[in-house]
Write a protein that holds these residues in place. Sequence first.
Motif, PDB file in Angstrom:
ATOM      1  N   GLU A 141       0.737  -1.318  -0.043  1.00 52.58           N
ATOM      2  CA  GLU A 141       0.026   0.100  -0.045  1.00 52.58           C
ATOM      3  C   GLU A 141       0.866   1.290   0.001  1.00 52.58           C
ATOM      4  O   GLU A 141       0.571   2.241  -0.517  1.00 52.58           O
ATOM      5  CB  GLU A 141      -0.918   0.051   1.216  1.00 52.58           C
ATOM      6  N   ALA A 142       1.916   1.262   0.598  1.00 58.27           N
ATOM      7  CA  ALA A 142       2.837   2.344   0.767  1.00 58.27           C
ATOM      8  C   ALA A 142       3.408   2.666  -0.555  1.00 58.27           C
ATOM      9  O   ALA A 142       3.449   3.877  -1.162  1.00 58.27           O
ATOM     10  CB  ALA A 142       4.053   2.206   1.798  1.00 58.27           C
ATOM     11  N   ILE A 143       3.861   1.434  -1.426  1.00 60.56           N
ATOM     12  CA  ILE A 143       4.189   1.883  -2.852  1.00 60.56           C
ATOM     13  C   ILE A 143       3.062   2.430  -3.681  1.00 60.56           C
ATOM     14  O   ILE A 143       3.599   3.156  -4.551  1.00 60.56           O
ATOM     15  CB  ILE A 143       4.667   0.482  -3.391  1.00 60.56           C
ATOM     16  N   VAL A 148       0.792   6.632  -6.779  1.00 60.89           N
ATOM     17  CA  VAL A 148      -0.410   7.559  -7.153  1.00 60.89           C
ATOM     18  C   VAL A 148       0.038   9.096  -7.151  1.00 60.89           C
ATOM     19  O   VAL A 148      -0.190   9.835  -8.118  1.00 60.89           O
ATOM     20  CB  VAL A 148      -1.440   7.169  -6.197  1.00 60.89           C
ATOM     21  N   THR A 149       0.789   9.287  -6.298  1.00 60.86           N
ATOM     22  CA  THR A 149       1.330  10.675  -5.840  1.00 60.86           C
ATOM     23  C   THR A 149       2.058  10.861  -7.045  1.00 60.86           C
ATOM     24  O   THR A 149       2.331  12.103  -7.692  1.00 60.86           O
ATOM     25  CB  THR A 149       2.240  10.915  -4.602  1.00 60.86           C
ATOM     26  N   THR A 150       3.346  10.080  -7.560  1.00 60.13           N
ATOM     27  CA  THR A 150       3.971  10.343  -8.795  1.00 60.13           C
ATOM     28  C   THR A 150       3.176  10.673  -9.932  1.00 60.13           C
ATOM     29  O   THR A 150       3.552  11.525 -10.983  1.00 60.13           O
ATOM     30  CB  THR A 150       5.167   9.434  -9.085  1.00 60.13           C
ATOM     31  N   SER A 197       4.689   4.973 -13.222  1.00 62.92           N
ATOM     32  CA  SER A 197       4.123   5.037 -12.070  1.00 62.92           C
ATOM     33  C   SER A 197       2.928   4.106 -12.245  1.00 62.92           C
ATOM     34  O   SER A 197       2.623   3.209 -11.246  1.00 62.92           O
ATOM     35  CB  SER A 197       3.599   6.535 -11.655  1.00 62.92           C
ATOM     36  N   LEU A 198       2.331   4.214 -13.472  1.00 61.02           N
ATOM     37  CA  LEU A 198       0.832   3.081 -13.603  1.00 61.02           C
ATOM     38  C   LEU A 198       1.354   1.537 -13.693  1.00 61.02           C
ATOM     39  O   LEU A 198       0.499   0.914 -13.170  1.00 61.02           O
ATOM     40  CB  LEU A 198       0.343   3.554 -14.875  1.00 61.02           C
ATOM     41  N   GLN A 219      12.987   3.742  -9.518  1.00 57.65           N
ATOM     42  CA  GLN A 219      13.045   5.121  -9.731  1.00 57.65           C
ATOM     43  C   GLN A 219      14.606   5.358  -9.948  1.00 57.65           C
ATOM     44  O   GLN A 219      14.672   6.542 -10.580  1.00 57.65           O
ATOM     45  CB  GLN A 219      12.674   5.540  -8.243  1.00 57.65           C
ATOM     46  N   ILE A 220      15.700   4.944  -9.594  1.00 52.18           N
ATOM     47  CA  ILE A 220      16.902   5.307  -9.797  1.00 52.18           C
ATOM     48  C   ILE A 220      17.460   4.713 -11.142  1.00 52.18           C
ATOM     49  O   ILE A 220      18.094   5.698 -11.716  1.00 52.18           O
ATOM     50  CB  ILE A 220      17.872   4.493  -8.907  1.00 52.18           C
ATOM     51  N   VAL A 221      16.868   3.681 -11.705  1.00 50.35           N
ATOM     52  CA  VAL A 221      17.186   3.281 -13.171  1.00 50.35           C
ATOM     53  C   VAL A 221      16.607   4.278 -14.213  1.00 50.35           C
ATOM     54  O   VAL A 221      17.451   4.428 -15.074  1.00 50.35           O
ATOM     55  CB  VAL A 221      17.110   1.982 -13.336  1.00 50.35           C
TER      56      VAL A 221
END
Length: 268
Positions: A141-143, A148-150, A197-198, A219-221
């Motif tokens: 859920e945190a992911i 959703v935020t991104t 993100s989707l 995210q880093i890649v």
Amino acid sequence: GQRDEEEEHRSLESFTFYLSEPLSKERVEAFSDGVYAIVATLLILDICEDNVPDPREVQEKFHGSLLEALSEYGPNYLAYFGSFVTIGLLWFVHHSLFLYVTKATRLMGLLNILSLAFIGGLPLAYQLTSEFAEKSHNEIEAIQVSCVTTFFASIFQFAIWTTALLHEGETLHPFARYGGKEHAFMFAKLALYPCVSLGAFFLTCLLSEFSTAIFHLIQIVIPFAFLALRIFVRISLTVIKSVMSLSRQKVVLLEEEEACLSPTETLS
């Protein structure tokens, strides 16, 4: 009655063109840069506040090894770098977008504020993904909250560019318009984070083993993958142009040779 109809028509007309009125582009960029700077600062303060090992704990628990003590905070550091890279790339996309925007409108300013509202939620997303780094339902859920935020932070940036395309003759540099030199790259930049993100959100629904570590590594890649794609496209275009120029030179040489030949030689 006729006067009321005219006043109503004028009010509707003013409302229709209200959002397309010009807005100071410099003020929009300055406000946006301030928000991005504050969000990045909050991330740095968060990682520095609660993720530094106590000297006594280093001596007693880790026998004086600072590196072993820091390894205990590995998920938090990974979450920090993933979140900071996301903020940095979103700022870079925002900068690239307004580099080609020649005139901002109030609708573009409104969409920009909505994007910044979700940008401000990225420190919260960092806190969630760093606190719930263990495999659990809360971790997934945190992911999802981070995705959703991104997504909304980036989709409103895409909406700014789409709004600018509606009046591209006034609002966009020719390079970013339809058929412009940077049009395809602008589309790729602005569509990158909504798609990623989707995709990450749907992976959390399908894969139970999807973890925060995988999410932050993605995210880093992302920026390096996009940079590699841009370099590959540039090299491919250069190779195609060189091949086409060589083929044209051969055609020109053949035409010159045919022109130099006499009619009897040409027929033979």
